[in-house]
Write a protein that holds these residues in place. Structure first.
Motif, PDB file in Angstrom:
ATOM      1  N   GLU A   1       0.834  -1.197   0.000  1.00 15.69           N
ATOM      2  CA  GLU A   1       0.000   0.000   0.000  1.00 15.69           C
ATOM      3  C   GLU A   1       0.874   1.255   0.000  1.00 15.69           C
ATOM      4  OE1 GLU A   1      -3.659  -0.665   2.814  1.00 15.69           O
ATOM      5  OE2 GLU A   1      -1.883  -1.530   3.750  1.00 15.69           O
TER       6      GLU A   1
ATOM      7  N   PRO B   1      -2.030   2.659  -5.352  1.00 16.60           N
ATOM      8  CA  PRO B   1      -2.299   4.064  -5.013  1.00 16.60           C
ATOM      9  C   PRO B   1      -3.137   4.193  -3.747  1.00 16.60           C
ATOM     10  CG  PRO B   1      -3.647   3.366  -6.872  1.00 16.60           C
ATOM     11  CD  PRO B   1      -2.672   2.253  -6.617  1.00 16.60           C
ATOM     12  N   LYS B   2      -3.096   5.397  -3.162  1.00 23.20           N
ATOM     13  CA  LYS B   2      -3.836   5.644  -1.917  1.00 23.20           C
ATOM     14  C   LYS B   2      -5.337   5.526  -2.126  1.00 23.20           C
ATOM     15  CE  LYS B   2      -0.252   8.702  -0.120  1.00 23.20           C
ATOM     16  NZ  LYS B   2       0.105  10.077   0.306  1.00 23.20           N
ATOM     17  N   THR B   3      -5.794   5.710  -3.365  1.00 26.62           N
ATOM     18  CA  THR B   3      -7.229   5.629  -3.650  1.00 26.62           C
ATOM     19  C   THR B   3      -7.722   4.195  -3.727  1.00 26.62           C
ATOM     20  OG1 THR B   3      -6.713   5.797  -6.014  1.00 26.62           O
ATOM     21  CG2 THR B   3      -7.262   7.843  -4.849  1.00 26.62           C
ATOM     22  N   PHE B   4      -6.800   3.230  -3.754  1.00 27.29           N
ATOM     23  CA  PHE B   4      -7.191   1.819  -3.839  1.00 27.29           C
ATOM     24  C   PHE B   4      -7.637   1.335  -2.463  1.00 27.29           C
ATOM     25  CE2 PHE B   4      -6.052  -2.760  -3.807  1.00 27.29           C
ATOM     26  CZ  PHE B   4      -6.961  -3.179  -4.775  1.00 27.29           C
ATOM     27  N   ALA B   5      -8.921   1.028  -2.314  1.00 25.11           N
ATOM     28  CA  ALA B   5      -9.496   0.644  -1.013  1.00 25.11           C
ATOM     29  C   ALA B   5      -9.300  -0.850  -0.785  1.00 25.11           C
ATOM     30  CB  ALA B   5     -10.975   1.013  -0.956  1.00 25.11           C
TER      31      ALA B   5
ATOM     32  N   LYS C   1     -17.660  -3.460  -2.788  1.00 19.17           N
ATOM     33  CA  LYS C   1     -17.014  -2.585  -1.819  1.00 19.17           C
ATOM     34  C   LYS C   1     -17.896  -2.377  -0.595  1.00 19.17           C
ATOM     35  CE  LYS C   1     -14.596   1.870  -1.652  1.00 19.17           C
ATOM     36  NZ  LYS C   1     -14.244   3.074  -2.433  1.00 19.17           N
TER      37      LYS C   1
ATOM     38  N   THR D   1     -18.445  -0.022   2.071  1.00 18.35           N
ATOM     39  CA  THR D   1     -18.120   1.356   2.459  1.00 18.35           C
ATOM     40  C   THR D   1     -18.249   1.586   3.959  1.00 18.35           C
ATOM     41  OG1 THR D   1     -20.404   2.020   1.986  1.00 18.35           O
ATOM     42  CG2 THR D   1     -18.780   2.288   0.218  1.00 18.35           C
TER      43      THR D   1
ATOM     44  N   LYS E   1     -14.966   2.238   5.905  1.00 17.20           N
ATOM     45  CA  LYS E   1     -14.168   3.436   5.687  1.00 17.20           C
ATOM     46  C   LYS E   1     -13.999   4.207   7.001  1.00 17.20           C
ATOM     47  CE  LYS E   1     -13.743   7.520   2.765  1.00 17.20           C
ATOM     48  NZ  LYS E   1     -14.346   8.320   1.670  1.00 17.20           N
TER      49      LYS E   1
ATOM     50  N   TYR F   1      -4.416  -6.652  -7.375  1.00 19.95           N
ATOM     51  CA  TYR F   1      -4.012  -5.395  -8.022  1.00 19.95           C
ATOM     52  C   TYR F   1      -2.719  -5.598  -8.813  1.00 19.95           C
ATOM     53  CZ  TYR F   1      -2.470  -0.581  -8.635  1.00 19.95           C
ATOM     54  OH  TYR F   1      -2.036   0.614  -9.184  1.00 19.95           O
TER      55      TYR F   1
END
Length: 433
Positions: A322, A366-370, A381, A383, A386, A416
């Motif tokens: 990550e 990337p940081k946007t990858f949850a 997903k 949510t 989060k 990923y």
């Protein structure tokens, strides 16, 4: 198989071969510190005279009329009238200028934030002293001579830096120096690569006042690329506060937490230090005791990280991690101590270069990858996870599959990496075909 030119650094402990050599090293440390402080003083003087608006970038050297290194040297003389900065290695002064430039560049990247240090804000609240531009985060500041970690860097020119058969490192001096060369005996616990050439050397002292030497060498190394089709063993690593990381195979790193083990002993010795008169002989002896314990923790951590990274680099063709903001985690009240103890940021650096030396792949999601919120089975997903770090396991509402939070994130990072091969490595080849 391809031959690549590689730069690599090796750090050894060392002992100056004479009192004159040790004195010369300290002169170089002082010259490095002084030159940096002269640049800082000129910057502050310019900002005070011309007025500095919080949030603006710092002026360039040309705009503030910064004197050259030579001009600074001309102004510094001892009681005998000698320009003493000419008696030490010129690189000690020149590198200080480069470090000052880097400090300005680093500040300019975040200058728009205009954030003050916590100590300045506390002083404003308790004493009513308004913070100035000197209190801004990242603003270049004066280097103190009381700092135990001193250093200077010199560069190899015409092979004037070399190691003889007795493992003694020979370093150049200034023309006006009383010494023609300085030498330091190295404790070479591992040899330099065959056919390597020394590029530059940094001499420094650690918290205990002992000398260390960092040698950067350049050499040619054969790198065997595994090729895209051969990328079979892919591992995803999810950062874990408790276990350091949990991988896509469900294995935990089980970091030993060296600082937490040493914390009680450290607290005891630090309490003794706090009761002594600062600067006294007893205080200095106790300071070295505390420094020795801290150094042991650092060495234990570094040894464990290198061995773990080496084992993973040998076993897998690609490792996906990550892209965490570790600095933000390090400022969190409940997570900071553990995060700063485990050294995950250094681990990523070690793992990256150890993989690349073997022609393998290190990938940052990337940081946007949850990775934590996505179900590794159906891809839906969740949510609700989060911002929630207390939930360690959950069941997917869509496929009803139970997940361990960290293992699931490791699987998502591995997936990923598989997609990264198709999108980043294979896609350009298909377009070219």
């Amino acid at each position: 198989m391809s031959v690549e030119t590689v730069n690599r650094g090796y750090v050894y402990s060392g002992t100056p071969t004479s009192d004159e050599a040790e004195s010369y090293f300290h002169q170089c440390f002082g010259a490095n510190r002084l030159m940096y402080n002269l640049h800082t003083a000129h910057l502050y003087e310019y900002l005070e005279k011309n007025g500095y608006t919080i949030g603006d970038k710092l002026p360039t050297f040309k705009e503030m009329g910064m004197p050259t290194v030579k001009e600074f040297k001309q102004t510094r003389m001892n009681e005998e009238g000698n320009k003493y900065l000419y008696e030490v290695d010129a690189f000690a002064s020149n590198e200080a200028k480069q470090h000052f430039k880097k400090a300005i560049s680093a500040f300019d990247k975040n200058a728009f934030k205009g954030q003050f240090k916590k100590s300045a804000l506390k002083r404003q609240k308790t004493l009513g002293i308004e913070p100035t531009f000197r209190d801004l985060k990242g603003m270049p500041k004066f280097h103190s001579r009381k700092n135990s970690k001193l250093s200077y860097t010199t560069f190899n020119q015409h092979d004037n830096i070399f190691i003889d058969e007795n493992k003694v490192l020979h370093l150049p001096t200034a023309r006006k120096s009383k010494l023609s060369e300085v030498t330091i005996k190295l404790n070479t616990h591992r040899p330099l690569p065959n056919g390597s050439r020394i590029k530059h050397v940094t001499v420094m002292t650690n918290a205990q006042g002992k000398f260390e030497v960092s040698i950067t060498v350049e050499f040619e190394m054969e790198v065997e690329s595994i090729g895209i089709p051969a990328v079979e063993r892919i591992l995803g690593l999810d950062y874990s506060q408790a276990n350091f990381f949990v991988d896509s195979e469900g294995k935990k790193a089980n970091y030993p937490h060296y600082y937490l083990v040493m914390e009680e002993c450290l607290a005891k010795e630090q309490r003794k230090l706090s009761r002594m008169v600062q600067g006294s002989k007893r205080w200095e002896r106790q300071r070295l005791v505390v420094a020795k314990l801290n150094t042991k923790v650092v060495n234990q951590r570094k040894d464990w990280l290198h061995k773990k990274a080496y084992a993973l680099a040998n076993r897998y063709d690609m490792v996906v991690v990550e892209d965490l903001d570790l600095r933000a985690i390090g400022q969190t009240l409940k997570l900071a101590k553990n995060q700063q103890d485990n050294g995950f940021g250094n681990f990523r650096l070690y793992l990256k270069y150890k993989l690349e030396q073997q022609g393998k792949y290190f990938v940052k999601a990337p940081k946007t990858f949850a990775s934590t919120q996505i179900c590794s089975d159906c891809g839906v997903k969740n949510t609700a996870l989060k911002g929630d770090i207390s939930t360690r396991d959950w069941t997917c509402d869509h496929c009803h599959e139970w997940h361990d939070r960290d293992h699931n994130a490791g699987l998502n990072l591995r997936n990923y990496g598989i997609r990264w091969i198709d999108e980043v490595l294979l896609a350009p080849l298909l377009v070219a075909a």
